[in-house]
Design a protein around this motif. Structure first.
Motif, short mmCIF file in Angstrom:
data_model
loop_
_atom_site.label_atom_id
_atom_site.label_comp_id
_atom_site.label_asym_id
_atom_site.label_seq_id
_atom_site.Cartn_x
_atom_site.Cartn_y
_atom_site.Cartn_z
N THR A 289 0.86 -1.18 0.00
CA THR A 289 0.00 0.00 0.00
C THR A 289 0.90 1.23 0.00
O THR A 289 1.99 1.22 0.59
CB THR A 289 -0.92 0.06 1.24
OG1 THR A 289 -0.12 -0.01 2.43
CG2 THR A 289 -1.92 -1.08 1.23
N PRO A 290 0.48 2.30 -0.65
CA PRO A 290 1.32 3.51 -0.64
C PRO A 290 1.34 4.15 0.73
O PRO A 290 0.29 4.44 1.31
CB PRO A 290 0.64 4.41 -1.68
CG PRO A 290 -0.78 3.95 -1.72
CD PRO A 290 -0.76 2.48 -1.44
N ALA A 291 2.53 4.38 1.25
CA ALA A 291 2.65 5.13 2.51
C ALA A 291 2.17 6.56 2.33
O ALA A 291 1.74 7.21 3.28
CB ALA A 291 4.10 5.11 2.99
N TYR A 292 2.26 7.03 1.07
CA TYR A 292 1.84 8.40 0.74
C TYR A 292 0.70 8.31 -0.27
O TYR A 292 0.94 8.21 -1.48
CB TYR A 292 3.03 9.18 0.18
CG TYR A 292 4.21 9.18 1.13
CD1 TYR A 292 4.16 9.87 2.34
CD2 TYR A 292 5.35 8.43 0.83
CE1 TYR A 292 5.22 9.84 3.22
CE2 TYR A 292 6.43 8.40 1.72
CZ TYR A 292 6.36 9.10 2.90
OH TYR A 292 7.41 9.07 3.79
N PRO A 293 -0.56 8.34 0.19
CA PRO A 293 -1.69 8.15 -0.71
C PRO A 293 -1.95 9.33 -1.64
O PRO A 293 -2.78 9.23 -2.54
CB PRO A 293 -2.87 7.92 0.24
CG PRO A 293 -2.45 8.51 1.54
CD PRO A 293 -0.98 8.37 1.61
N SER A 294 -1.26 10.45 -1.42
CA SER A 294 -1.42 11.60 -2.30
C SER A 294 -0.09 12.34 -2.43
O SER A 294 0.81 12.18 -1.59
CB SER A 294 -2.48 12.57 -1.76
OG SER A 294 -1.98 13.25 -0.61
N SER A 295 0.02 13.17 -3.46
CA SER A 295 1.21 14.00 -3.62
C SER A 295 1.39 14.93 -2.42
O SER A 295 2.52 15.20 -2.00
CB SER A 295 1.11 14.83 -4.90
OG SER A 295 1.14 14.02 -6.04
N HIS A 296 0.29 15.41 -1.88
CA HIS A 296 0.39 16.28 -0.70
C HIS A 296 1.12 15.56 0.43
O HIS A 296 2.02 16.12 1.07
CB HIS A 296 -1.00 16.71 -0.24
CG HIS A 296 -0.99 17.45 1.06
ND1 HIS A 296 -0.61 18.77 1.19
CD2 HIS A 296 -1.29 17.02 2.32
CE1 HIS A 296 -0.67 19.13 2.46
NE2 HIS A 296 -1.09 18.10 3.17
N ASP A 297 0.76 14.31 0.69
CA ASP A 297 1.38 13.55 1.77
C ASP A 297 2.87 13.32 1.50
O ASP A 297 3.72 13.51 2.38
CB ASP A 297 0.69 12.19 1.94
CG ASP A 297 -0.77 12.33 2.31
OD1 ASP A 297 -1.08 13.11 3.22
OD2 ASP A 297 -1.60 11.66 1.68
N GLY A 298 3.20 12.91 0.27
CA GLY A 298 4.59 12.62 -0.05
C GLY A 298 5.45 13.86 -0.05
O GLY A 298 6.60 13.84 0.41
N LEU A 299 4.92 14.97 -0.55
CA LEU A 299 5.70 16.21 -0.60
C LEU A 299 5.87 16.81 0.80
O LEU A 299 6.91 17.39 1.11
CB LEU A 299 5.04 17.20 -1.54
CG LEU A 299 5.11 16.81 -3.03
CD1 LEU A 299 4.14 17.66 -3.86
CD2 LEU A 299 6.53 16.95 -3.55
N ALA A 300 4.85 16.66 1.64
CA ALA A 300 4.98 17.12 3.03
C ALA A 300 6.09 16.36 3.74
O ALA A 300 6.89 16.94 4.50
CB ALA A 300 3.66 16.98 3.76
N ALA A 301 6.17 15.05 3.49
CA ALA A 301 7.23 14.24 4.10
C ALA A 301 8.60 14.64 3.55
O ALA A 301 9.59 14.69 4.29
CB ALA A 301 6.97 12.76 3.84
N LEU A 302 8.66 14.94 2.26
CA LEU A 302 9.93 15.37 1.66
C LEU A 302 10.39 16.69 2.27
O LEU A 302 11.57 16.85 2.60
CB LEU A 302 9.74 15.52 0.14
CG LEU A 302 10.95 16.01 -0.65
CD1 LEU A 302 12.11 15.00 -0.54
CD2 LEU A 302 10.59 16.23 -2.11
#
Length: 306
Positions: A289-302
């Protein structure tokens, strides 16, 4: 769910690329031993996938359980159709050569990096594409057919390889650590045109999520199967870039009319496409499963990691 041995010996073509670096870490974290294959001196096995004889000499005497083909010729985002030509060749001739090398090393499993654009370029409407939809339809223009032929042939070779369990992972557009840097650079210089999406969306996947999917396919993938690997929140190109700008406090991308991007023909093709892609099969069969279900989630983590 199929389960294959842990602690495998894995040959990774493309390990020096951005995705390859993340795949190396994901496989190592899962307990596998990774040997890098590439042209540079930093690889465990130095060889060019386009040089069949040299590749076979380089792997002679080695044994691997699984071979992963994540090699491309891209060093930056492709803007013109010609920017994809070397990668198209790697997907055809390079794949055929690597499959020979995999069989020579006694490998049992072959995993190929594929892309959701193998479903075609254009507007696919609101229904999410699944692995049951046709993959590799003939391109509507000669240049598009060259790109689709590469993705189509890579999968066909993967599934037809004798004595190998072939698996294809159809990734969405990559972003995240090492993949978003170019967008950040261009936003800071106000050099990134991003026309309005007008309702068009694309499927994305964060790079560490993509790498974990490779590890999941090594251990749980079924022979002869393709898996879509995307997050759960399709976004248009401009919407994704706006998300980058918000997260990093940068100026919004330049809003130009779409026709101004036509000289960058490949980018224009991508920006005028619209795809929603479901990764439900990968979640169900691979346990991914994606740990980052949206670009918002992944970019916030970055942003938080910097």
């Amino acid at each position: 769910m199929t389960t294959n041995p842990s602690n495998q010996s894995i040959l990774l073509a493309g390990a020096s690329g951005v995705l390859g670096g993340h795949i190396t870490k994901a496989l190592t974290d899962a307990g596998h031993k990774v040997t890098a294959l590439g042209r540079g001196p930093g690889n465990g096995i130095s060889a060019d996938l386009m040089d069949r004889d040299g590749l076979l000499r380089a792997v002679d005497g080695h044994h691997f359980d699984t071979v992963v083909h994540a090699a491309t010729a891209l060093r930056k985002a492709p803007l013109r159709h010609r920017d994809m030509h070397a990668t198209n060749a790697l997907r055809i001739e390079g794949t055929a050569h690597l499959i020979e090398a995999a069989r020579a090393t006694g490998a049992r499993r072959f995993i190929a990096e594929s892309m959701v654009f193998g479903y075609g370029y254009g507007d696919f409407g609101p229904r999410p594409l699944t692995e049951d939809d046709p993959f590799g339809p003939r391109g509507t223009r000669p240049e598009l057919e060259k790109h689709i032929e590469g993705m189509r042939t890579k999968e066909q070779l993967t599934f037809a390889a004798p004595d190998l369990e072939g698996i294809a992972l159809r990734f969405g557009l990559f972003y995240g650590p090492g993949g978003t840097d170019a967008i950040l650079h261009m936003l800071r210089k106000r050099q990134l045109p991003a026309p309005d999406d007008h309702g068009r969306v694309l499927s994305w996947v964060e790079l560490t999520d993509a790498a974990r999917a490779v590890a999941a396919a090594v251990e749980h993938g079924r022979s002869g199967q393709a898996y879509n690997i995307t997050d759960r929140t399709p976004l248009g190109f401009r919407a994704h870039v706006l998300c980058v700008a918000r997260e990093f406090g940068l100026p919004k991308p330049i809003a130009l009319p779409l026709w101004t991007v036509r000289p960058m023909a490949y980018a224009h093709t991508m920006m005028t496409s619209s795809q929603r892609v479901s990764s439900a099969k990968a979640e169900r069969e691979l346990g991914w499963t994606p740990a980052y279900p949206s670009s918002h989630d992944g970019l916030a983590a970055l942003r938080a990691a910097r």
